[in-house]
Enzyme design. Structure first.
Site, PDB file in Angstrom:
ATOM      1  N   SER A 164       0.717  -1.255  -0.194  1.00 15.10           N
ATOM      2  CA  SER A 164       0.153  -0.050  -0.024  1.00 15.10           C
ATOM      3  C   SER A 164       0.868   1.242   0.177  1.00 15.10           C
ATOM      4  O   SER A 164       2.031   1.303   0.199  1.00 15.10           O
ATOM      5  CB  SER A 164      -0.664  -0.064   1.000  1.00 15.10           C
ATOM      6  OG  SER A 164      -1.331   1.254   1.628  1.00 15.10           O
TER       7      SER A 164
ATOM      8  N   TYR B 103      -2.215  -0.370  10.365  1.00 15.36           N
ATOM      9  CA  TYR B 103      -2.190  -0.767   8.843  1.00 15.36           C
ATOM     10  C   TYR B 103      -1.076  -0.413   8.170  1.00 15.36           C
ATOM     11  O   TYR B 103      -0.334  -1.037   7.510  1.00 15.36           O
ATOM     12  CB  TYR B 103      -3.343  -0.145   8.335  1.00 15.36           C
ATOM     13  CG  TYR B 103      -3.669  -0.542   6.834  1.00 15.36           C
ATOM     14  CD1 TYR B 103      -4.238  -1.484   6.231  1.00 15.36           C
ATOM     15  CD2 TYR B 103      -3.472   0.516   5.626  1.00 15.36           C
ATOM     16  CE1 TYR B 103      -4.316  -1.923   4.922  1.00 15.36           C
ATOM     17  CE2 TYR B 103      -3.613   0.156   4.318  1.00 15.36           C
ATOM     18  CZ  TYR B 103      -4.120  -1.113   3.916  1.00 15.36           C
ATOM     19  OH  TYR B 103      -4.329  -1.394   2.755  1.00 15.36           O
TER      20      TYR B 103
HETATM   21  P1  NAD Z   1     -11.681  -6.033   0.600  1.00 16.44           P
HETATM   22  O1  NAD Z   1     -12.293  -5.853   1.788  1.00 16.44           O
HETATM   23  O2  NAD Z   1     -12.707  -5.795  -0.759  1.00 16.44           O
HETATM   24  O3  NAD Z   1     -11.410  -7.549   0.148  1.00 16.44           O
HETATM   25  C1  NAD Z   1     -10.677  -8.335   1.011  1.00 16.44           C
HETATM   26  C2  NAD Z   1     -10.915  -9.733   1.176  1.00 16.44           C
HETATM   27  O4  NAD Z   1     -10.279 -10.548   2.215  1.00 16.44           O
HETATM   28  C3  NAD Z   1     -12.433  -9.916   1.401  1.00 16.44           C
HETATM   29  O5  NAD Z   1     -12.887 -10.944   0.534  1.00 16.44           O
HETATM   30  C4  NAD Z   1     -12.582 -10.748   2.682  1.00 16.44           C
HETATM   31  O6  NAD Z   1     -13.360 -11.616   2.962  1.00 16.44           O
HETATM   32  C5  NAD Z   1     -11.111 -11.306   2.969  1.00 16.44           C
HETATM   33  N1  NAD Z   1     -10.302 -11.620   4.161  1.00 16.44           N
HETATM   34  C6  NAD Z   1     -10.609 -10.984   5.152  1.00 16.44           C
HETATM   35  N2  NAD Z   1     -10.035 -11.354   6.349  1.00 16.44           N
HETATM   36  C7  NAD Z   1      -9.460 -12.751   5.779  1.00 16.44           C
HETATM   37  C8  NAD Z   1      -8.955 -13.593   6.387  1.00 16.44           C
HETATM   38  N3  NAD Z   1      -8.620 -13.969   7.479  1.00 16.44           N
HETATM   39  N4  NAD Z   1      -8.548 -14.863   5.663  1.00 16.44           N
HETATM   40  C9  NAD Z   1      -8.848 -15.050   4.486  1.00 16.44           C
HETATM   41  N5  NAD Z   1      -9.526 -13.936   3.670  1.00 16.44           N
HETATM   42  C10 NAD Z   1      -9.791 -12.819   4.616  1.00 16.44           C
HETATM   43  O7  NAD Z   1     -10.464  -5.176   0.231  1.00 16.44           O
HETATM   44  P2  NAD Z   1      -9.574  -4.600  -1.062  1.00 16.44           P
HETATM   45  O8  NAD Z   1      -9.914  -3.181  -1.002  1.00 16.44           O
HETATM   46  O9  NAD Z   1     -10.003  -5.333  -2.287  1.00 16.44           O
HETATM   47  O10 NAD Z   1      -8.190  -4.882  -0.481  1.00 16.44           O
HETATM   48  C11 NAD Z   1      -7.540  -5.875  -0.990  1.00 16.44           C
HETATM   49  C12 NAD Z   1      -5.886  -5.929  -0.549  1.00 16.44           C
HETATM   50  O11 NAD Z   1      -5.389  -4.610  -1.274  1.00 16.44           O
HETATM   51  C13 NAD Z   1      -5.805  -5.621   1.003  1.00 16.44           C
HETATM   52  O12 NAD Z   1      -4.418  -6.240   1.189  1.00 16.44           O
HETATM   53  C14 NAD Z   1      -5.683  -4.085   0.933  1.00 16.44           C
HETATM   54  O13 NAD Z   1      -4.891  -3.852   2.152  1.00 16.44           O
HETATM   55  C15 NAD Z   1      -4.941  -3.736  -0.215  1.00 16.44           C
HETATM   56  N6  NAD Z   1      -5.059  -2.394  -0.360  1.00 16.44           N
HETATM   57  C16 NAD Z   1      -6.158  -1.794  -0.702  1.00 16.44           C
HETATM   58  C17 NAD Z   1      -6.193  -0.505  -1.059  1.00 16.44           C
HETATM   59  C18 NAD Z   1      -7.504   0.364  -1.532  1.00 16.44           C
HETATM   60  O14 NAD Z   1      -7.539   1.583  -1.884  1.00 16.44           O
HETATM   61  N7  NAD Z   1      -8.732  -0.329  -1.349  1.00 16.44           N
HETATM   62  C19 NAD Z   1      -4.960   0.171  -1.091  1.00 16.44           C
HETATM   63  C20 NAD Z   1      -3.897  -0.395  -1.135  1.00 16.44           C
HETATM   64  C21 NAD Z   1      -3.927  -1.594  -0.702  1.00 16.44           C
END
Ligand code: NAD
Length: 283
Positions: A166, A179
């Site tokens: 991130s 985070y």
């Molecule tokens: P999201 O919440 O849509 O998806 C996360 C998924 O992880 C969900 O399907 C959830 O059920 C699953 N999950 C949660 N806990 C879990 C566990 N203990 N075991 C297995 N699965 C589990 O989130 P997203 O925004 O799509 O993020 C995906 C990745 O990208 C994450 O690592 C997040 O930190 C990273 N990220 C997101 C952003 C953003 O702007 N959204 C920016 C940078 C990084």
């Protein structure tokens, strides 16, 4: 002359944790489009199954939903057995599960003389339980699946791990210390593991998404009442040279590049996919 393509991914077996999520499912779409077989390993089996069947139908490739908790080794081992029996040896792992939580978020951005008497709204009010949960999900939730799901790669002396970092790894945003620290540890671990595994044929890289509106950050970047950006959401857009949030599809190119043999001499790097955010000094 040989032309470059992602054809090497056709028929490969890819596991993606958190693949049922907003960004994860966009990655699954991209990987399915080049013919790899995919296991969406997610704690939410119902959504994993739904995303898997939709993408399988659209792409004509095998995509399955598997229940797995990235924080429990036994659950991951059970998932691996099922993936091996249904799809074969695992070639690629994407560690996509992660996210923030309101329980690990300070109410105020910084301490000032005006708010310093309300300690519960600041760093001093953070509950360790929420902090531990977010740190574990983002760090241990990458470490453990990597230990379990790369075993076939070791055996076959070939494989790829892609972690999800991130912008917070480079410069922490206010309010979300657990985070930010956890994502910084992902960059460090990506380099460490890339070195550790380089001679046994396993590459380890990461992507660092910029800002995308998803479940985990909607409460911070949108104003629920007006439907407009919150002040924080607007600040993010103002600090993104391209002037917008990313679309989940924007991660697809970097994902395919890093998991395919096209990048076979690349290991230990983190690619920002951020509309220029990390390049901008704010002035
Ligand atoms: P999201 O919440 O849509 O998806 C996360 C998924 O992880 C969900 O399907 C959830 O059920 C699953 N999950 C949660 N806990 C879990 C566990 N203990 N075991 C297995 N699965 C589990 O989130 P997203 O925004 O799509 O993020 C995906 C990745 O990208 C994450 O690592 C997040 O930190 C990273 N990220 C997101 C952003 C953003 O702007 N959204 C920016 C940078 C990084």
């Amino acid at each position: 002359m040989k032309s470059l393509s992602f054809n090497d991914l056709s028929g490969k077996v890819c596991v993606i944790t958190g693949g049922a999520g907003v960004l994860g499912s966009a990655m699954v779409n991209a990987i399915a489009s080049v013919g790899a077989k995919i296991a969406i390993a997610d704690i939410n089996k119902e959504v994993a199954d739904k995303v898997a069947s939709e993408i399988a139908k659209e792409s004509g490739t095998e995509v399955i939903g598997i229940e797995a908790n990235v924080l429990e080794k036994a659950s991951l081992e059970k998932a691996k057995e099922e993936i091996n029996s249904r799809l074969g040896d695992i070639d690629i792992l994407i560690n996509g599960a992660g996210g923030n939580s309101p329980q690990a978020t300070t109410k105020v951005e910084t301490m000032t003389e005006e708010n310093m008497d309300n300690l519960e709204d600041t760093f001093y009010g953070l509950e360790m339980e929420g902090f531990d949960k977010v740190f574990a999900l983002n760090f241990k939730g990458t470490l453990l699946p990597t230990m379990v799901f790369t075993r076939d790669m070791l055996k076959n002396k070939k494989g790829v791990v892609l972690n999800v970092s991130s912008m917070n790894a480079y410069k922490p945003l206010t309010k979300i210390p657990a985070y930010s620290a956890a994502k910084a540890s992902i960059n460090n671990f990506t380099e460490w593991l890339a070195v550790h595994l380089a001679k046994v044929g396993i590459r380890v890289n990461a992507i660092a998404p910029g800002f995308f509106i998803t479940h985990q950050n909607r409460f911070l970047v949108m104003d629920e009442k007006t439907g407009n950006y919150s002040a924080r959401g607007q600040k993010i857009v103002d600090n993104t040279p391209m002037g917008k949030f990313g679309e989940p599809e924007d991660l697809q190119g970097a994902t395919l590049f890093l998991i395919s043999d096209v990048s076979k001499f690349i290991t230990g790097i983190v690619i920002p996919v951020d509309g220029g955010y990390s390049a901008f000094g704010g002035v």
